[in-house]
Design a protein around this motif. Structure first.
Motif, PDB file in Angstrom:
ATOM      1  N   UNK A  47       9.345  -7.534  -3.044  1.00 56.32           N
ATOM      2  CA  UNK A  47       8.014  -8.134  -3.090  1.00 56.32           C
ATOM      3  C   UNK A  47       7.213  -7.787  -1.846  1.00 56.32           C
ATOM      4  N   UNK A  48       7.887  -7.777  -0.702  1.00 56.93           N
ATOM      5  CA  UNK A  48       7.190  -7.441   0.541  1.00 56.93           C
ATOM      6  C   UNK A  48       6.678  -6.000   0.492  1.00 56.93           C
ATOM      7  N   UNK A  49       7.518  -5.081   0.031  1.00 52.22           N
ATOM      8  CA  UNK A  49       7.105  -3.683  -0.071  1.00 52.22           C
ATOM      9  C   UNK A  49       5.990  -3.518  -1.089  1.00 52.22           C
ATOM     10  N   UNK A  50       6.108  -4.226  -2.218  1.00 50.36           N
ATOM     11  CA  UNK A  50       5.085  -4.132  -3.252  1.00 50.36           C
ATOM     12  C   UNK A  50       3.747  -4.658  -2.750  1.00 50.36           C
ATOM     13  N   UNK A  51       3.783  -5.720  -1.938  1.00 53.79           N
ATOM     14  CA  UNK A  51       2.529  -6.251  -1.392  1.00 53.79           C
ATOM     15  C   UNK A  51       1.844  -5.223  -0.503  1.00 53.79           C
ATOM     16  N   UNK A  52       2.634  -4.534   0.312  1.00 56.49           N
ATOM     17  CA  UNK A  52       2.058  -3.546   1.219  1.00 56.49           C
ATOM     18  C   UNK A  52       1.391  -2.401   0.460  1.00 56.49           C
ATOM     19  N   UNK A  53       1.834  -2.149  -0.783  1.00 57.38           N
ATOM     20  CA  UNK A  53       1.329  -1.014  -1.548  1.00 57.38           C
ATOM     21  C   UNK A  53       0.626  -1.430  -2.842  1.00 57.38           C
ATOM     22  N   UNK A  54       0.267  -2.699  -2.947  1.00 64.27           N
ATOM     23  CA  UNK A  54      -0.225  -3.215  -4.215  1.00 64.27           C
ATOM     24  C   UNK A  54      -1.625  -2.693  -4.530  1.00 64.27           C
ATOM     25  N   UNK A  55      -1.921  -2.645  -5.831  1.00 66.14           N
ATOM     26  CA  UNK A  55      -3.262  -2.327  -6.316  1.00 66.14           C
ATOM     27  C   UNK A  55      -3.614  -3.386  -7.353  1.00 66.14           C
ATOM     28  N   UNK A 182       2.593 -11.804 -12.434  1.00 71.81           N
ATOM     29  CA  UNK A 182       3.829 -11.599 -13.182  1.00 71.81           C
ATOM     30  C   UNK A 182       4.106 -10.114 -13.364  1.00 71.81           C
ATOM     31  N   UNK A 183       3.106  -9.354 -13.759  1.00 74.08           N
ATOM     32  CA  UNK A 183       3.298  -7.913 -13.941  1.00 74.08           C
ATOM     33  C   UNK A 183       3.680  -7.238 -12.628  1.00 74.08           C
ATOM     34  N   UNK A 184       3.044  -7.635 -11.537  1.00 70.74           N
ATOM     35  CA  UNK A 184       3.320  -7.015 -10.243  1.00 70.74           C
ATOM     36  C   UNK A 184       4.733  -7.325  -9.769  1.00 70.74           C
ATOM     37  N   UNK A 185       5.140  -8.593  -9.862  1.00 73.06           N
ATOM     38  CA  UNK A 185       6.439  -8.989  -9.337  1.00 73.06           C
ATOM     39  C   UNK A 185       7.581  -8.451 -10.187  1.00 73.06           C
ATOM     40  N   UNK A 186       7.419  -8.453 -11.496  1.00 74.68           N
ATOM     41  CA  UNK A 186       8.470  -7.896 -12.348  1.00 74.68           C
ATOM     42  C   UNK A 186       8.570  -6.389 -12.145  1.00 74.68           C
ATOM     43  N   UNK A 187       7.450  -5.717 -11.973  1.00 73.55           N
ATOM     44  CA  UNK A 187       7.471  -4.293 -11.694  1.00 73.55           C
ATOM     45  C   UNK A 187       8.085  -4.004 -10.329  1.00 73.55           C
ATOM     46  N   UNK A 188       7.870  -4.882  -9.363  1.00 75.74           N
ATOM     47  CA  UNK A 188       8.463  -4.698  -8.034  1.00 75.74           C
ATOM     48  C   UNK A 188       9.976  -4.655  -8.120  1.00 75.74           C
ATOM     49  N   UNK A 189      10.562  -5.520  -8.958  1.00 77.41           N
ATOM     50  CA  UNK A 189      12.021  -5.492  -9.121  1.00 77.41           C
ATOM     51  C   UNK A 189      12.471  -4.181  -9.760  1.00 77.41           C
ATOM     52  N   UNK A 190      11.788  -3.756 -10.803  1.00 76.23           N
ATOM     53  CA  UNK A 190      12.187  -2.542 -11.513  1.00 76.23           C
ATOM     54  C   UNK A 190      12.017  -1.299 -10.649  1.00 76.23           C
ATOM     55  N   UNK A 191      10.938  -1.261  -9.857  1.00 77.20           N
ATOM     56  CA  UNK A 191      10.648  -0.068  -9.073  1.00 77.20           C
ATOM     57  C   UNK A 191      11.336  -0.050  -7.716  1.00 77.20           C
ATOM     58  N   UNK A 192      11.515  -1.226  -7.108  1.00 80.69           N
ATOM     59  CA  UNK A 192      11.971  -1.287  -5.722  1.00 80.69           C
ATOM     60  C   UNK A 192      13.258  -2.078  -5.538  1.00 80.69           C
ATOM     61  N   UNK A 193      13.416  -3.158  -6.299  1.00 78.03           N
ATOM     62  CA  UNK A 193      14.592  -4.004  -6.124  1.00 78.03           C
ATOM     63  C   UNK A 193      15.825  -3.447  -6.781  1.00 78.03           C
TER      64      UNK A 193
END
Length: 212
Positions: A47-55, A182-193
């Motif tokens: 989530x932290x990484x996704x926040x830094x790169x979020x759109x 929801x879309x961002x956080x679930x995608x963060x797990x699939x892409x980064x977690x």
């Protein structure tokens, strides 16, 4: 996905010990396919990484731009209206064992401030002229052998003004902000977690084979 408030209160979270004067506003669950019991910190890092790169989607960007502009014009977010000004930080209520767990990392969204972080739950807070808000994150079995992230928003509105503000933004939270989150956080797990978890497991197996 929005879930009943009882899904939060039924869990033995430490947050219950010192938030009796807060109201549970929302509880949402976020899928993490393939996650295990020890992956909470992996999820927070994702989530932290996704926040830094979020759109953020355009509607979300617009809503927050309007909110921050109003806050600046009306003084809602001034330091005197926040933590250490209008309200005392939740950290001042923590028992000694929890007070030592803050990592000072940002597991999700700014401008929240970390309160504590354990292996299966974490809390962050935000305060302004409208509300004192606690964001609680918890890690629980999803019932299909995996685990999921749950987020509970605990709020203490600032009088009548705060209650009216929370009521006014409710439709935007439910229809725009939370679905996008929801879309961002679930995608963060699939892409980064999940890839990180797989890499750690692979490295562990290789180390075990080298020792045998």
């Amino acid at each position: 996905m929005r879930i009943p408030k009882a899904a939060h209160t039924a869990q033995p979270w430490r947050i219950h010990e010192f938030t009796h004067d807060f109201k549970i506003e929302d509880v949402w669950s976020f899928r993490a396919p393939g996650a295990g019991p020890d992956d909470f910190l992996v999820m927070l890092n994702a989530l932290r990484t996704a926040y830094d790169n979020r759109k953020d989607p355009a509607p979300v960007r617009f809503l927050f731009a309007v909110r921050w502009k109003l806050g600046a014009l009306l003084g809602w977010d001034a330091p005197r209206a926040g933590l250490g000004g209008r309200v005392v930080s939740l950290r001042d209520r923590l028992p000694h064992d929890l007070a030592q767990t803050a990592t000072h990392a940002a597991p999700c969204t700014d401008p929240f401030t970390e309160v504590y972080q354990l292996d299966n739950e974490a809390a962050r807070e935000l305060a302004n002229k409208t509300v004192h808000d606690i964001m609680h994150l918890g890690w629980v079995p999803s019932g299909d052998g995996a685990y999921e992230l749950r987020m509970a928003a605990l709020v203490k509105p600032n009088g009548l003004f705060g209650r009216l503000y929370m009521a006014a933004i409710a439709p935007f939270r439910y229809l725009i902000v939370y679905p996008a989150l929801t879309r961002q956080w679930e995608r963060a797990w699939l892409d980064l977690g999940r890839p990180h978890r797989h890499a750690v497991q692979t490295a562990g197996r290789e180390a075990g084979n080298a020792d045998s």
